[in-house]
Design a protein around this motif. Structure first.
Motif, PDB file in Angstrom:
ATOM      1  N   SER A   1       0.726  -1.302  -0.043  1.00 20.17           N
ATOM      2  CA  SER A   1       0.037   0.124   0.031  1.00 20.17           C
ATOM      3  C   SER A   1       0.945   1.161   0.114  1.00 20.17           C
ATOM      4  O   SER A   1       2.033   1.302   0.647  1.00 20.17           O
ATOM      5  N   PHE A   2       0.406   2.393  -0.668  1.00 20.13           N
ATOM      6  CA  PHE A   2       1.173   3.404  -0.649  1.00 20.13           C
ATOM      7  C   PHE A   2       0.064   4.718  -0.566  1.00 20.13           C
ATOM      8  O   PHE A   2      -0.889   4.804  -1.449  1.00 20.13           O
ATOM      9  N   ASN A   3       0.032   5.229   0.615  1.00 17.55           N
ATOM     10  CA  ASN A   3      -0.918   6.177   0.947  1.00 17.55           C
ATOM     11  C   ASN A   3      -0.575   7.784   1.072  1.00 17.55           C
ATOM     12  O   ASN A   3       0.655   7.895   1.938  1.00 17.55           O
ATOM     13  N   LYS A   4      -1.029   8.711   0.410  1.00 13.85           N
ATOM     14  CA  LYS A   4      -0.485   9.969   0.664  1.00 13.85           C
ATOM     15  C   LYS A   4      -1.424  10.992   0.938  1.00 13.85           C
ATOM     16  O   LYS A   4      -2.685  10.921   0.440  1.00 13.85           O
ATOM     17  N   SER A   5      -1.343  11.798   2.022  1.00 17.21           N
ATOM     18  CA  SER A   5      -2.389  12.850   2.340  1.00 17.21           C
ATOM     19  C   SER A   5      -1.744  14.161   2.413  1.00 17.21           C
ATOM     20  O   SER A   5      -0.497  14.264   2.568  1.00 17.21           O
ATOM     21  N   GLY A   6      -2.573  15.165   2.505  1.00 22.67           N
ATOM     22  CA  GLY A   6      -1.917  16.487   2.465  1.00 22.67           C
ATOM     23  C   GLY A   6      -1.637  17.030   1.192  1.00 22.67           C
ATOM     24  O   GLY A   6      -2.044  16.658   0.054  1.00 22.67           O
ATOM     25  N   GLY A   7      -0.667  18.083   1.339  1.00 19.69           N
ATOM     26  CA  GLY A   7      -0.252  18.807  -0.141  1.00 19.69           C
ATOM     27  C   GLY A   7       0.504  18.122  -0.960  1.00 19.69           C
ATOM     28  O   GLY A   7       0.652  16.950  -1.021  1.00 19.69           O
ATOM     29  N   ASN A   8       1.077  18.828  -1.998  1.00 24.96           N
ATOM     30  CA  ASN A   8       1.634  18.325  -3.198  1.00 24.96           C
ATOM     31  C   ASN A   8       3.089  18.515  -3.163  1.00 24.96           C
ATOM     32  O   ASN A   8       3.797  18.127  -4.194  1.00 24.96           O
ATOM     33  N   ALA A   9       3.843  18.805  -1.998  1.00 24.07           N
ATOM     34  CA  ALA A   9       5.250  18.776  -2.004  1.00 24.07           C
ATOM     35  C   ALA A   9       5.769  17.616  -2.675  1.00 24.07           C
ATOM     36  O   ALA A   9       5.414  16.392  -1.856  1.00 24.07           O
ATOM     37  N   LEU A  10       7.003  17.341  -3.206  1.00 22.08           N
ATOM     38  CA  LEU A  10       7.891  16.382  -3.431  1.00 22.08           C
ATOM     39  C   LEU A  10       6.986  15.315  -4.012  1.00 22.08           C
ATOM     40  O   LEU A  10       7.055  14.040  -3.501  1.00 22.08           O
ATOM     41  N   ALA A  11       5.929  15.336  -4.928  1.00 19.93           N
ATOM     42  CA  ALA A  11       5.372  14.360  -5.224  1.00 19.93           C
ATOM     43  C   ALA A  11       5.735  13.678  -6.605  1.00 19.93           C
ATOM     44  O   ALA A  11       5.096  12.668  -7.116  1.00 19.93           O
ATOM     45  N   GLY A  12       6.808  13.747  -6.895  1.00 18.23           N
ATOM     46  CA  GLY A  12       7.736  13.072  -7.879  1.00 18.23           C
ATOM     47  C   GLY A  12       8.111  11.960  -7.658  1.00 18.23           C
ATOM     48  O   GLY A  12       8.223  11.380  -6.364  1.00 18.23           O
ATOM     49  N   SER A  13       8.498  11.115  -8.821  1.00 13.44           N
ATOM     50  CA  SER A  13       8.779   9.642  -8.652  1.00 13.44           C
ATOM     51  C   SER A  13      10.164   9.659  -7.674  1.00 13.44           C
ATOM     52  O   SER A  13      10.306   8.492  -6.888  1.00 13.44           O
ATOM     53  N   SER A  14      10.986  10.458  -7.774  1.00 13.55           N
ATOM     54  CA  SER A  14      12.397  10.431  -6.889  1.00 13.55           C
ATOM     55  C   SER A  14      12.113  10.527  -5.295  1.00 13.55           C
ATOM     56  O   SER A  14      12.732   9.760  -4.411  1.00 13.55           O
ATOM     57  N   ALA A  15      11.031  11.494  -4.973  1.00 13.20           N
ATOM     58  CA  ALA A  15      10.509  11.230  -3.790  1.00 13.20           C
ATOM     59  C   ALA A  15       9.871  10.072  -3.051  1.00 13.20           C
ATOM     60  O   ALA A  15      10.012   9.538  -1.880  1.00 13.20           O
ATOM     61  N   ILE A  16       9.135   9.566  -4.024  1.00 14.13           N
ATOM     62  CA  ILE A  16       8.455   8.279  -3.865  1.00 14.13           C
ATOM     63  C   ILE A  16       9.470   7.050  -3.617  1.00 14.13           C
ATOM     64  O   ILE A  16       9.183   6.398  -2.724  1.00 14.13           O
ATOM     65  N   LYS A  17      10.455   7.170  -4.449  1.00 17.91           N
ATOM     66  CA  LYS A  17      11.449   6.074  -4.448  1.00 17.91           C
ATOM     67  C   LYS A  17      12.264   6.203  -2.983  1.00 17.91           C
ATOM     68  O   LYS A  17      12.400   4.874  -2.389  1.00 17.91           O
TER      69      LYS A  17
END
Length: 301
Positions: free
Chosen positions: A262-278
């Motif tokens: 599972s990958f859950n994100k809540s709140g703003g859009n900061a660092l939403a890129g693939s590098s942050a997710i990785k």
């Protein structure tokens, strides 16, 4: 040599505390610029974690998990039920997450916390999606009787990363679970086996369901790590104070094989890129190894 000026030290400490209260985000950002947090942790390090098993004597399985100050107590109670017609060979697990007022000043008496039903639902979804428990193991008599497991998780201290601690306490409680010994009596009803010969005389030996308590096989164990994304920074395992001033939260759940459940994100859009997710996933894998070691020391597979 003169003695240290204790009054000056106290004055400085009070000024720092006042600045922290008045400008919390600026206070934290000053630390982040040095790749540290106010509690002295590096940005990617989780808090110290403790797990204790079997603390609730009235439960069939229980565990306490503590991540920093965040504390969860999980208890499992097993009851016999009639299975559904759609799944006659399966039992069932019901999850309930509780946040009593004692856990946080933000939880008011008489009003359920908004997070509680959300965490309950997420936990149930995780257990289903990662196949942690084979529900067929909970079958007693096909189409007639199966186990219903009631998992209750109580938040004793809500100091951030609640889902991570709740999931850890639940996994530990299931590892501690002892499924009660039961059998069919002469009337065809499921009864508990208590070990007393006289009281068990009416039980049909050929129809014993399980003669002694048994452990539940955990097929796939999930682990979670919550991170805060703030500007160019990624903070693992945030405290409640950090969560309150930084909007974007990401929770990664991995299974025993380090696969994303599972990958859950809540709140703003900061660092939403693939590098942050990785980066969040890599931190979660590192955290998973730490938790495996903690649970492995208690012989949890």
């Amino acid at each position: 040599m003169g003695l240290p000026d204790s009054s000056q030290d106290l004055s400085t400490e009070m000024e720092v505390d006042a600045f922290r209260r008045l400008f919390p985000l600026r206070f934290f950002e000053r630390h982040l610029s040095e790749s540290l947090r106010p509690d002295g942790r590096p940005l990617g390090k989780a808090r110290d974690t403790i797990v204790n098993l079997g603390l609730v004597s009235s439960a069939d399985g229980s565990a306490l998990a503590k991540i920093g100050s965040t504390t969860m107590l999980a208890a499992i109670r097993m009851e016999v039920m009639s299975p559904s017609t759609d799944s006659p060979d399966e039992g069932c697990i019901a999850v309930e997450f509780h946040m009593p007022p004692i856990c946080s000043p933000t939880v008011r008496p008489g009003r359920p916390a908004d997070e509680a039903p959300v965490i309950s639902k997420r936990l149930s979804d995780i257990f289903s999606s990662c196949d942690m428990i084979d529900l067929k193991e909970l079958c007693l008599v096909s189409g007639k009787a199966a186990w219903m497991g009631y998992l209750d998780i109580y938040c004793l201290d809500a100091d951030g990363a609640l889902f991570d601690a709740a999931l850890l306490s639940a996994v530990a409680a299931f590892s501690n679970l002892q499924i009660p010994a039961v059998a069919l009596n002469d009337n065809g009803r499921i009864v508990a086996i208590n070990g007393e010969q006289e009281e068990n005389a009416s039980i049909k030996e050929k129809e014993a369901v399980n003669k002694e308590k048994r452990k539940l096989t955990l097929k796939n164990i999930p682990f979670a790590l919550t991170c805060i994304l703030h500007k160019k920074y990624i903070l693992a395992d945030p405290t409640a104070e950090e969560e309150s001033i930084m909007d974007t939260l990401v929770t990664v759940v991995l299974d025993s094989s380090d696969q994303i459940v599972s990958f859950n994100k809540s709140g703003g859009n900061a660092l939403a890129g693939s590098s942050a997710i990785k980066s969040c996933v890599e931190l979660a894998r590192k955290r998973g190894k730490e938790l495996k070691q903690i649970l492995g020391e208690m012989d949890i597979d």
